[in-house]
Design an enzyme around this catalytic site. Sequence first.
Site, PDB file in Angstrom:
ATOM      1  N   HIS A 141     -25.781  52.034  28.852  1.00  0.00           N
ATOM      2  CA  HIS A 141     -24.420  53.187  29.083  1.00  0.00           C
ATOM      3  C   HIS A 141     -24.393  54.448  27.582  1.00  0.00           C
ATOM      4  O   HIS A 141     -23.224  54.984  27.350  1.00  0.00           O
ATOM      5  CB  HIS A 141     -22.976  52.048  28.882  1.00  0.00           C
ATOM      6  CG  HIS A 141     -22.816  51.994  30.331  1.00  0.00           C
ATOM      7  ND1 HIS A 141     -22.024  51.167  30.414  1.00  0.00           N
ATOM      8  CD2 HIS A 141     -23.449  52.023  31.052  1.00  0.00           C
ATOM      9  CE1 HIS A 141     -22.044  51.195  32.246  1.00  0.00           C
ATOM     10  NE2 HIS A 141     -23.292  51.410  31.854  1.00  0.00           N
ATOM     11  N   ASP A 147     -21.088  49.625  21.286  1.00  0.00           N
ATOM     12  CA  ASP A 147     -20.404  49.430  20.148  1.00  0.00           C
ATOM     13  C   ASP A 147     -21.844  49.252  19.040  1.00  0.00           C
ATOM     14  O   ASP A 147     -22.050  49.386  17.726  1.00  0.00           O
ATOM     15  CB  ASP A 147     -19.867  49.144  19.591  1.00  0.00           C
ATOM     16  CG  ASP A 147     -20.586  47.344  20.687  1.00  0.00           C
ATOM     17  OD1 ASP A 147     -21.589  47.123  20.463  1.00  0.00           O
ATOM     18  OD2 ASP A 147     -20.048  46.398  21.060  1.00  0.00           O
ATOM     19  N   THR A 194     -20.182  40.075  30.658  1.00  0.00           N
ATOM     20  CA  THR A 194     -19.715  41.094  32.030  1.00  0.00           C
ATOM     21  C   THR A 194     -19.485  40.879  33.254  1.00  0.00           C
ATOM     22  O   THR A 194     -19.853  39.643  33.846  1.00  0.00           O
ATOM     23  CB  THR A 194     -21.396  42.048  32.734  1.00  0.00           C
ATOM     24  OG1 THR A 194     -20.803  43.413  33.435  1.00  0.00           O
ATOM     25  CG2 THR A 194     -22.783  40.661  33.075  1.00  0.00           C
ATOM     26  N   ASN A 212     -19.668  32.979  30.007  1.00  0.00           N
ATOM     27  CA  ASN A 212     -18.939  33.910  30.810  1.00  0.00           C
ATOM     28  C   ASN A 212     -18.035  32.580  30.313  1.00  0.00           C
ATOM     29  O   ASN A 212     -18.157  31.270  31.048  1.00  0.00           O
ATOM     30  CB  ASN A 212     -18.812  34.957  31.340  1.00  0.00           C
ATOM     31  CG  ASN A 212     -17.698  35.372  31.802  1.00  0.00           C
ATOM     32  OD1 ASN A 212     -16.387  35.101  31.863  1.00  0.00           O
ATOM     33  ND2 ASN A 212     -17.630  37.150  32.329  1.00  0.00           N
TER      34      ASN A 212
HETATM   35  P1  OAD Z   1     -15.791  43.938  31.512  1.00  0.00           P
HETATM   36  O1  OAD Z   1     -14.424  44.551  31.200  1.00  0.00           O
HETATM   37  O2  OAD Z   1     -16.216  44.892  33.100  1.00  0.00           O
HETATM   38  O3  OAD Z   1     -16.013  42.657  31.878  1.00  0.00           O
HETATM   39  C1  OAD Z   1     -15.845  41.600  30.139  1.00  0.00           C
HETATM   40  C2  OAD Z   1     -16.861  40.474  30.629  1.00  0.00           C
HETATM   41  O4  OAD Z   1     -16.523  39.871  29.606  1.00  0.00           O
HETATM   42  C3  OAD Z   1     -15.807  39.495  31.654  1.00  0.00           C
HETATM   43  O5  OAD Z   1     -16.608  39.105  32.944  1.00  0.00           O
HETATM   44  C4  OAD Z   1     -14.584  38.601  30.730  1.00  0.00           C
HETATM   45  O6  OAD Z   1     -14.638  37.020  31.380  1.00  0.00           O
HETATM   46  C5  OAD Z   1     -15.950  38.084  29.866  1.00  0.00           C
HETATM   47  N1  OAD Z   1     -15.655  38.503  27.982  1.00  0.00           N
HETATM   48  C6  OAD Z   1     -13.684  37.761  27.446  1.00  0.00           C
HETATM   49  N2  OAD Z   1     -14.334  37.650  26.726  1.00  0.00           N
HETATM   50  C7  OAD Z   1     -15.723  36.819  26.526  1.00  0.00           C
HETATM   51  C8  OAD Z   1     -16.374  35.949  25.404  1.00  0.00           C
HETATM   52  N3  OAD Z   1     -15.975  36.348  24.107  1.00  0.00           N
HETATM   53  N4  OAD Z   1     -17.345  35.932  25.233  1.00  0.00           N
HETATM   54  C9  OAD Z   1     -18.171  36.027  26.950  1.00  0.00           C
HETATM   55  N5  OAD Z   1     -17.817  36.739  27.534  1.00  0.00           N
HETATM   56  C10 OAD Z   1     -15.958  37.089  27.809  1.00  0.00           C
HETATM   57  O7  OAD Z   1     -17.129  44.945  31.033  1.00  0.00           O
HETATM   58  P2  OAD Z   1     -18.201  44.824  31.307  1.00  0.00           P
HETATM   59  O8  OAD Z   1     -18.522  44.218  32.417  1.00  0.00           O
HETATM   60  O9  OAD Z   1     -18.961  45.410  30.296  1.00  0.00           O
HETATM   61  O10 OAD Z   1     -18.717  51.440  31.111  1.00  0.00           O
HETATM   62  O11 OAD Z   1     -18.075  46.358  32.078  1.00  0.00           O
HETATM   63  C11 OAD Z   1     -19.132  47.146  32.179  1.00  0.00           C
HETATM   64  C12 OAD Z   1     -18.846  48.777  32.042  1.00  0.00           C
HETATM   65  O12 OAD Z   1     -17.418  49.331  32.616  1.00  0.00           O
HETATM   66  C13 OAD Z   1     -18.297  49.264  31.017  1.00  0.00           C
HETATM   67  O13 OAD Z   1     -20.158  49.185  30.139  1.00  0.00           O
HETATM   68  C14 OAD Z   1     -17.919  50.402  30.980  1.00  0.00           C
HETATM   69  C15 OAD Z   1     -16.668  49.798  31.702  1.00  0.00           C
HETATM   70  O14 OAD Z   1     -15.961  50.481  32.603  1.00  0.00           O
HETATM   71  C16 OAD Z   1     -18.198  53.089  31.417  1.00  0.00           C
HETATM   72  O15 OAD Z   1     -17.579  53.345  30.362  1.00  0.00           O
HETATM   73  C17 OAD Z   1     -18.736  53.687  31.958  1.00  0.00           C
END
Ligand code: OAD
Length: 259
Positions: free
Chosen positions: A124, A109, A199, A224
């Site tokens: 990514h 983003d 994450t 998190n």
């Molecule tokens: P996820 O959606 O898997 O995880 C999001 C994380 O953010 C979770 O652990 C939530 O608990 C946490 N979270 C939610 N709200 C929050 C807040 N306000 N502050 C802090 N944390 C919060 O996302 P990613 O781990 O980024 O890849 O996913 C990795 C990849 O999966 C992405 O880059 C994307 C996706 O598929 C591709 O598209 C290839």
Amino acid sequence: MVKQDGAAIQAAARALRAAPRVLVATGAGMSQDSGIPTFRDAAGGLWARYDPEELATEAAFRRHPARVFGWYAWRRRLVRAAAPHAGYHALVALEGLVPELAIVTQNVDGLHTRAGSRRVLELHGSLERFSCLDARHPFPADRAPEPAADTECEPPRCERCGAPVRPDVVWFGEMLPEQVTAEAWALAASCRAMLVVGTSGLVQPAAQLPLIAREAGATVIEVNPDPTELSDAAHIVCRGRAGAVLPALVAALTQGATQ
Ligand code: OAD
């Protein structure tokens, strides 16, 4: 492991203050407080509403280019309408409080750069860049169609080879950009403190970074609201939202520096 709220913030501030090199690793949760949905949160996560096999693979794009191109255009509109929250600005401030800081993000983003962070590695890719499907020739973003509504949108054609143009993001089953990845891995192995923000730790190879940092002796701090796959690897866990915890962390660091 330090977990209790205030104590965790203080411990994290101490670890950051002592580190000559800090690495921040961010995921979709970092942008949640800016109104951009995560992928895997049960309420509102993109993969709870959409099938990644239909939208985030090369095969999906070959099958339904207009559907995939239109979906990414929708996400781009969402991101453009959003603004970096206080946690983003806290990371910009943190850059001025430690000798060396870099950010490695899985997010596409661009909000870290928009907030003003200077050293950002996009593992990514980016929603704002385009390349063609076959040869990955770059395609100028100002010539990409931007549909106003949530609709399918036929991708443009590469001006050099005629292949359809895709968003320059990493899809499932694809390799990460080589140079950025090499730099991120080197930073993880040499940082002394690593902040892991928002994450789930479920997507490889990005999820290895905190483990590499820990193995190399860095203090790993997780920010998190919920437990993740990476929580056990963290020395310090700040349970809370990025928009609240990161400003508190920087405030603790600043106060400590003036005491
Ligand atoms: P996820 O959606 O898997 O995880 C999001 C994380 O953010 C979770 O652990 C939530 O608990 C946490 N979270 C939610 N709200 C929050 C807040 N306000 N502050 C802090 N944390 C919060 O996302 P990613 O781990 O980024 O890849 O996913 C990795 C990849 O999966 C992405 O880059 C994307 C996706 O598929 C591709 O598209 C290839």
